[in-house]
Design an enzyme around this catalytic site. Structure first.
Site, PDB file in Angstrom:
ATOM      1  N   GLN A  78       0.839  -1.253  -0.024  1.00  0.00           N
ATOM      2  CA  GLN A  78       0.026   0.045   0.074  1.00  0.00           C
ATOM      3  C   GLN A  78       0.789   1.169  -0.199  1.00  0.00           C
ATOM      4  O   GLN A  78       1.484   1.636   1.134  1.00  0.00           O
ATOM      5  CB  GLN A  78      -1.005  -0.152   1.194  1.00  0.00           C
ATOM      6  CG  GLN A  78      -1.919   1.299   1.263  1.00  0.00           C
ATOM      7  CD  GLN A  78      -2.893   1.069   2.034  1.00  0.00           C
ATOM      8  OE1 GLN A  78      -3.261  -0.147   2.833  1.00  0.00           O
ATOM      9  NE2 GLN A  78      -4.112   1.898   2.117  1.00  0.00           N
ATOM     10  N   PHE A  79       1.220   1.585  -1.215  1.00  0.00           N
ATOM     11  CA  PHE A  79       2.002   2.943  -1.348  1.00  0.00           C
ATOM     12  C   PHE A  79       1.406   4.305  -0.502  1.00  0.00           C
ATOM     13  O   PHE A  79       2.161   5.059  -0.202  1.00  0.00           O
ATOM     14  CB  PHE A  79       2.531   2.999  -2.909  1.00  0.00           C
ATOM     15  CG  PHE A  79       1.016   3.928  -3.722  1.00  0.00           C
ATOM     16  CD1 PHE A  79       1.037   5.101  -3.645  1.00  0.00           C
ATOM     17  CD2 PHE A  79       0.457   3.017  -4.322  1.00  0.00           C
ATOM     18  CE1 PHE A  79      -0.059   5.742  -4.520  1.00  0.00           C
ATOM     19  CE2 PHE A  79      -0.694   3.439  -4.936  1.00  0.00           C
ATOM     20  CZ  PHE A  79      -0.821   4.742  -5.226  1.00  0.00           C
ATOM     21  N   THR A  80       0.151   4.076  -0.697  1.00  0.00           N
ATOM     22  CA  THR A  80      -0.490   5.329   0.097  1.00  0.00           C
ATOM     23  C   THR A  80      -0.372   5.559   1.464  1.00  0.00           C
ATOM     24  O   THR A  80      -0.621   6.810   2.010  1.00  0.00           O
ATOM     25  CB  THR A  80      -2.047   5.289   0.060  1.00  0.00           C
ATOM     26  OG1 THR A  80      -2.621   4.042   0.539  1.00  0.00           O
ATOM     27  CG2 THR A  80      -2.408   5.298  -1.718  1.00  0.00           C
TER      28      THR A  80
END
Length: 150
Positions: A78-80
């Site tokens: 999850q890059f966010t």
């Protein structure tokens, strides 16, 4: 490297209508990677996660780890997690590692968790549009950043 760890009674990941991961009691781990992350971050985080005493013992006290409960684990990229919201209303993801850096670290993280846990973990798919469903138990949610280990 940053993780959001959620103690769950059930969790699943669906991609294009296909359920690719499904667990009952255990941990859902959301993983965010930056360019500066290394194998050292992976090793430290994995040991920390596997040793976290966030499951209830016989007395109902959070005093037991995932190792003791023999629970299952799902890891989802999850890059966010590395979003910057300092300016404006549109988050910036400039800190998140690009796939050429992030994918090998993501795979190494999964391998290390499996090694430290002593069993296979389930995963989402890096870069895919995933639907993550969970029933948070407690609720228990822990955020750990490997850059804040001291």
């Amino acid at each position: 490297m940053k993780v959001v760890i959620q103690r769950v009674t059930k969790a699943s990941v669906t991609i294009d209508g296909n359920k690719v991961a499904n667990i009952n009691n255990g941990l859902l781990i959301l993983l965010g990677i930056v360019n500066e992350d290394t194998q050292e971050d992976i090793n430290w985080l994995s040991r920390k996660i596997v040793g976290l005493r966030i499951f209830n013992d016989e007395a109902g006290v959070m005093n037991t780890s995932i190792l003791n409960t023999k629970g299952d684990v799902i890891v989802v990229s999850q890059f966010t997690l590395h979003a910057s919201t300092k300016k404006g209303n549109r988050p910036s993801y400039i800190k998140a590692a690009k796939p050429d850096v992030a994918i090998p670290l993501y795979k190494n993280f999964i391998q290390q968790i499996e090694h430290d846990l002593g069993k296979k973990v389930q995963t989402g798919e890096f870069g895919a549009d995933m639907k993550v469903e969970l029933l948070n138990d407690g609720p228990v949610t822990i955020i750990i950043d490997s850059k804040n280990k001291e």
